[in-house]
Design an enzyme around this catalytic site. Structure first.
Site, PDB file in Angstrom:
ATOM      1  N   GLY A 233      46.899   7.596  38.443  1.00 35.02           N
ATOM      2  CA  GLY A 233      45.504   7.978  38.604  1.00 35.02           C
ATOM      3  C   GLY A 233      44.842   7.076  39.625  1.00 35.02           C
ATOM      4  O   GLY A 233      45.488   6.229  40.241  1.00 35.02           O
TER       5      GLY A 233
ATOM      6  N   MET B  95      42.673   4.694  39.097  1.00 31.50           N
ATOM      7  CA  MET B  95      42.474   3.333  38.629  1.00 31.50           C
ATOM      8  C   MET B  95      43.751   2.650  38.160  1.00 31.50           C
ATOM      9  O   MET B  95      43.813   1.417  38.119  1.00 31.50           O
ATOM     10  CB  MET B  95      41.453   3.320  37.478  1.00 31.50           C
ATOM     11  CG  MET B  95      40.104   3.893  37.848  1.00 31.50           C
ATOM     12  SD  MET B  95      39.261   2.945  39.139  1.00 31.50           S
ATOM     13  CE  MET B  95      38.902   1.434  38.247  1.00 31.50           C
ATOM     14  N   SER B  96      44.771   3.423  37.790  1.00 30.81           N
ATOM     15  CA  SER B  96      45.965   2.821  37.213  1.00 30.81           C
ATOM     16  C   SER B  96      47.162   3.744  37.349  1.00 30.81           C
ATOM     17  O   SER B  96      47.025   4.927  37.651  1.00 30.81           O
ATOM     18  CB  SER B  96      45.735   2.484  35.737  1.00 30.81           C
ATOM     19  OG  SER B  96      45.464   3.676  35.008  1.00 30.81           O
TER      20      SER B  96
ATOM     21  N   VAL C 102      51.159   4.381  35.282  1.00 31.25           N
ATOM     22  CA  VAL C 102      51.943   4.079  34.091  1.00 31.25           C
ATOM     23  C   VAL C 102      53.420   4.274  34.410  1.00 31.25           C
ATOM     24  O   VAL C 102      53.804   5.285  35.006  1.00 31.25           O
ATOM     25  CB  VAL C 102      51.537   4.969  32.903  1.00 31.25           C
ATOM     26  CG1 VAL C 102      52.388   4.644  31.670  1.00 31.25           C
ATOM     27  CG2 VAL C 102      50.061   4.789  32.581  1.00 31.25           C
TER      28      VAL C 102
ATOM     29  N   LYS D 157      51.365  -0.138  31.985  1.00 28.89           N
ATOM     30  CA  LYS D 157      50.222   0.349  32.749  1.00 28.89           C
ATOM     31  C   LYS D 157      49.747  -0.736  33.709  1.00 28.89           C
ATOM     32  O   LYS D 157      49.448  -1.854  33.297  1.00 28.89           O
ATOM     33  CB  LYS D 157      49.092   0.744  31.791  1.00 28.89           C
ATOM     34  CG  LYS D 157      47.845   1.291  32.468  1.00 28.89           C
ATOM     35  CD  LYS D 157      46.845   1.735  31.408  1.00 28.89           C
ATOM     36  CE  LYS D 157      45.606   2.349  32.035  1.00 28.89           C
ATOM     37  NZ  LYS D 157      44.655   2.837  31.000  1.00 28.89           N
TER      38      LYS D 157
ATOM     39  N   ASP E 232      35.736   8.727  25.942  1.00 29.30           N
ATOM     40  CA  ASP E 232      36.493   9.659  26.791  1.00 29.30           C
ATOM     41  C   ASP E 232      37.516  10.432  25.953  1.00 29.30           C
ATOM     42  O   ASP E 232      38.689  10.517  26.310  1.00 29.30           O
ATOM     43  CB  ASP E 232      37.195   8.913  27.925  1.00 29.30           C
ATOM     44  CG  ASP E 232      37.562   9.844  29.083  1.00 29.30           C
ATOM     45  OD1 ASP E 232      36.957  10.937  29.177  1.00 29.30           O
ATOM     46  OD2 ASP E 232      38.454   9.502  29.877  1.00 29.30           O
TER      47      ASP E 232
END
Length: 210
Positions: A42, A44-45, A47, A62, A156
């Site tokens: 994504g 932001m991060s 995995v 992550k 979320d």
């Protein structure tokens, strides 16, 4: 889960040309974890599927995305995410196993879950029956109650952050990704220069409370 920005699933051989220089498959972290391939990515991060070299056990790791890790507030939220998930201590929240920093990039080591997200199940099966829906969602109430007792609001909740796995005999629902959680006065030992302000939109619009 790759974070609130929404993961993009990939196979071990797909998008190789687009992979960043760090992290990469084969990298060994602290002599314990070897990255095998990327599971999701994504904004932001990302995995990764990895192996614990001493225990010969699979784990998920992550990482903050390159560029994001330079932001002090983002690093603080990333650490707070790990501490929140660890503190909730519920069988219905993904288990946090470790936290570390590699090449100045923080990472979270989590249990590796076999199964599918609720989002994938809905795409595969379509609408679930009321009984099926209750079986998936009821356990989340226990996890959320525990989080709320700690002063944490997830913010979320959506099918992508609900994972359906199994303990061998029955299905288990796991809540993922406390990356945009709101915390109370406790703060989990992490301070950030700026948290969300009143009126600021956080989360995924289609799944926000009115």
């Amino acid at each position: 889960s790759a974070g609130a920005s929404g993961p993009r699933l990939s196979s071990p051989t797909s998008e190789d040309a687009l992979e960043p220089e760090f992290p990469t498959s084969g990298l060994v972290l602290e002599g314990r974890y070897r990255l095998i391939y990327r599971l999701a990515c994504g904004n932001m991060s990302s995995v990764w599927f990895a192996e614990h070299l001493v225990l010969a056990a699979p784990v998920a790791i992550k990482f903050m995305q390159p560029g994001v890790e330079a932001d002090a507030d983002a690093r603080g939220r990333f650490l707070r995410e790990a501490r929140i998930a660890s503190a909730v201590r519920s069988p219905h929240v993904v288990q946090i196993l470790d936290f570390g920093v590699e090449q100045d990039t923080p990472y979270i080591v989590m249990e590796y879950l076999r199964g599918e997200s609720l989002a994938r199940r809905l795409r595969r099966l379509g609408r679930l029956s009321p009984a099926e829906t209750a079986n998936v969602l009821a356990p989340l109430a226990q996890a959320l109650r525990r989080a709320h007792e700690l002063g944490v609001v997830h913010r979320d909740l959506k099918p992508e952050n609900i994972f359906i796995t199994s303990d061998g005999e029955r299905e288990l629902t796991k809540l993922l990704d406390f990356g945009v959680a709101k915390v109370g006065q406790r703060g989990f030992g992490v301070s950030v220069a700026r948290d969300t302000a009143e009126g600021e939109i956080v989360g995924t619009p289609h799944y926000m409370s009115p």
